[in-house]
Design an enzyme around this catalytic site. Structure first.
Site, PDB file in Angstrom:
ATOM      1  N   HIS A 278       2.912   3.599  35.913  1.00 27.74           N
ATOM      2  CA  HIS A 278       2.033   2.424  35.909  1.00 27.74           C
ATOM      3  C   HIS A 278       2.367   1.488  34.764  1.00 27.74           C
ATOM      4  O   HIS A 278       2.411   0.251  34.933  1.00 27.74           O
ATOM      5  CB  HIS A 278       0.565   2.868  35.805  1.00 27.74           C
ATOM      6  CG  HIS A 278      -0.046   3.214  37.131  1.00 27.74           C
ATOM      7  ND1 HIS A 278      -0.288   2.280  38.118  1.00 27.74           N
ATOM      8  CD2 HIS A 278      -0.468   4.405  37.635  1.00 27.74           C
ATOM      9  CE1 HIS A 278      -0.823   2.873  39.174  1.00 27.74           C
ATOM     10  NE2 HIS A 278      -0.947   4.162  38.912  1.00 27.74           N
TER      11      HIS A 278
ATOM     12  N   ASN B 121      16.304   9.952  56.321  1.00 26.32           N
ATOM     13  CA  ASN B 121      17.467  10.674  55.814  1.00 26.32           C
ATOM     14  C   ASN B 121      18.392  11.080  56.965  1.00 26.32           C
ATOM     15  O   ASN B 121      19.619  10.975  56.880  1.00 26.32           O
ATOM     16  CB  ASN B 121      16.994  11.909  55.042  1.00 26.32           C
ATOM     17  CG  ASN B 121      18.107  12.544  54.231  1.00 26.32           C
ATOM     18  OD1 ASN B 121      18.591  11.969  53.264  1.00 26.32           O
ATOM     19  ND2 ASN B 121      18.520  13.738  54.628  1.00 26.32           N
TER      20      ASN B 121
ATOM     21  N   ASP C  56      20.091  16.462  63.140  1.00 24.61           N
ATOM     22  CA  ASP C  56      20.999  15.327  63.303  1.00 24.61           C
ATOM     23  C   ASP C  56      22.413  15.862  63.500  1.00 24.61           C
ATOM     24  O   ASP C  56      22.680  17.051  63.311  1.00 24.61           O
ATOM     25  CB  ASP C  56      20.926  14.386  62.089  1.00 24.61           C
ATOM     26  CG  ASP C  56      21.382  15.048  60.800  1.00 24.61           C
ATOM     27  OD1 ASP C  56      22.567  15.415  60.699  1.00 24.61           O
ATOM     28  OD2 ASP C  56      20.540  15.223  59.874  1.00 24.61           O
TER      29      ASP C  56
ATOM     30  N   ARG D 186      20.465  15.407  43.830  1.00 25.98           N
ATOM     31  CA  ARG D 186      21.220  14.868  44.954  1.00 25.98           C
ATOM     32  C   ARG D 186      22.517  15.635  45.110  1.00 25.98           C
ATOM     33  O   ARG D 186      23.185  15.932  44.115  1.00 25.98           O
ATOM     34  CB  ARG D 186      21.547  13.381  44.720  1.00 25.98           C
ATOM     35  CG  ARG D 186      20.354  12.456  44.792  1.00 25.98           C
ATOM     36  CD  ARG D 186      20.783  11.028  44.581  1.00 25.98           C
ATOM     37  NE  ARG D 186      21.335  10.822  43.244  1.00 25.98           N
ATOM     38  CZ  ARG D 186      22.103   9.796  42.893  1.00 25.98           C
ATOM     39  NH1 ARG D 186      22.430   8.896  43.805  1.00 25.98           N
ATOM     40  NH2 ARG D 186      22.543   9.689  41.666  1.00 25.98           N
TER      41      ARG D 186
END
Length: 459
Positions: free
Chosen positions: A254, A365, A391, A411
């Protein structure tokens, strides 16, 4: 009294439990022969003693009249009587040398009984397998001493402990069963709170920071109760620490938005004044990236902080309607196909917004890395709803990455080398949302290529 000065109550319970159990079995088994012995040596019942007395008086009268009648048939008839119930009673006359005068052969039981009675020194009765023998009744005739024994050739009621004394295998089996029941009771008393502790620890490890050991366990006055109290204290500290961390991330995110907003405003003013350049374009792009990352951080923090929000029973199609429409449009724009197989009747308790965001991240994704086709399928069982997203993309080469892709800021190497790799927060948000629904999410490679993500949610 301090906790450290409390006695080791678990040790005392185990000691007393096993000691009392073994002592009880030993006492019960050891008392059986003693009870049998005391019963066998108990004084002769009055009706049997009176029967011996009457027969002895008749024999005495006959021998006084005729001392040579010791082996006569009339004397033998006196030793064959009937009791009050009409059952035959056989009497045996024994002289001082222990010879049976009115029978050529006597049973082994009578010989054994004569030895026992000789040790006791008073009239007794004993029930053998198929005969009751009682005596001796001693009397004198013409300076000769005699003993009289009686025999009832029938089974007579005996105390209950005779049954166990004679059936040793059954008695041993019952003793083992009784000791097993007592030990099982002790094991249950100790195992139940330990099971409660284990379940609470598993729930805490699975992300349920509100999990606590029940009051029945914490109120125990032994080491298990102390352990349960310590566990609850630890769980409270962990929950406070994690929540503080999430609030810190939320607060920082914030606070970062304020200077970021000023930066974007300054860029807008510079562009308005015609001061646009490659550098300002780069600054604008990075500011947008920073804005998106802050938004992802806020979303992750919000999902983790609101893990215990009330959930409502809603249809899965209703929750994912907008997400599926957007994903279908995005896939078609990239020349790919999204196949949807979700039954309209599937419903589950859910918090719609985090659930929709979790599925959206997975679909985006999958669309990003798929070659031609993405498939989402949902099916319901009696206890859970299973959602599978697949996929036909390259999948994830490193198997270790399959376990770590749901960690924040993680990642795979292939994603790091791509411009579209993101910050590793999308799947972390998905994992947090599934955890908030007490669900499970697993990623695995498909053969020959592609990625499969399976979500299991309690229904």
């Amino acid at each position: 009294m301090s906790v450290n000065k409390l006695p080791n109550r678990i040790f005392i319970k185990l000691l007393l439990g096993f000691w009392l159990c073994s002592s009880l079995i030993i006492v019960i088994v050891g008392l059986l022969p003693l009870l049998q012995k005391n019963h066998d040596r108990a004084p002769l019942p009055p009706h049997l003693e009176q029967m011996l007395s009457r027969v002895a008086d008749r024999i005495s009268s006959r021998l006084i009249e005729n001392p040579e009648a010791i082996s006569s048939k009339p004397l033998k008839r006196l030793t064959h009587q009937r009791d009050m119930r009409g059952k035959p009673v056989r009497f045996y006359l024994v002289d001082q040398q222990g010879r049976v005068l009115n029978a050529n052969k006597v049973s082994r039981g009578l010989r054994r009984f004569m030895l026992i009675a000789d040790e006791v020194n008073h009239p007794i009765s004993q029930q053998f397998r198929d005969e009751l023998i009682f005596g001796p009744y001693e009397f004198d005739v013409a300076d000769e001493s005699y003993s009289l024994y009686g025999r009832l050739g029938d089974h007579h009621p005996r105390p209950w402990f005779f049954f166990f004394a004679e059936n040793k295998i059954l008695t041993l089996s019952l003793a083992i069963l009784l000791s097993g029941l007592l030990c099982a009771l002790l094991a249950w008393h100790l195992g139940k709170p330990l099971r409660s502790l284990r379940l609470s620890a598993d729930a805490l490890a699975a992300g349920d920071l509100s999990s606590r050991v029940d009051n029945n366990t914490t109120n125990r006055k032994d080491e298990i109760g102390q352990l349960a109290q310590a566990f609850n204290g630890m769980a409270t500290s962990v929950e406070n620490m994690v929540n503080s961390q999430q609030r810190l991330i939320s607060d920082i995110s914030h606070e970062l938005r304020t200077p970021l907003t000023r930066l974007q405003l300054a860029l807008a003013l510079a562009r308005k004044k015609g001061q646009e350049s490659a550098e300002t374009e780069r600054i604008g792009y990075e500011a947008e990236q920073l804005e998106q990352m802050i938004a992802e951080l806020l979303e992750l923090s919000r999902v983790k902080l609101n893990i215990h929000d009330t959930k409502y029973q809603v249809f899965l199609n209703e929750t994912l309607s907008q997400v599926l429409d957007d994903a279908e449009f995005e896939a078609s724009q990239q020349g790919k196909q999204l196949l949807i197989d979700i039954d309209d009747s599937i419903s589950l308790p859910t918090n719609p917004r985090p659930m929709a965001r979790a599925i959206e991240n997975l679909l985006r994704n999958a669309i990003r890395y798929a070659e031609l086709q993405i498939h989402i399928k949902a099916q319901a069982t009696d206890s859970e709803v299973i959602i599978v997203i697949t996929d036909d993309g390259p999948g994830i080469e490193n198997e270790q990455d399959l376990l770590a892709i749901f960690d924040p800021f993680y990642r795979p190497q292939t994603a790091r080398e791509r411009e579209s790799g993101g910050w590793g927060l999308g799947l972390a948000i998905t994992k947090a949302a599934i955890d908030a629904h007490q669900g499970l999410i697993v990623a695995e490679n498909r053969a020959p290529h592609g990625l499969k993500v399976t979500i299991k949610l309690p229904s």
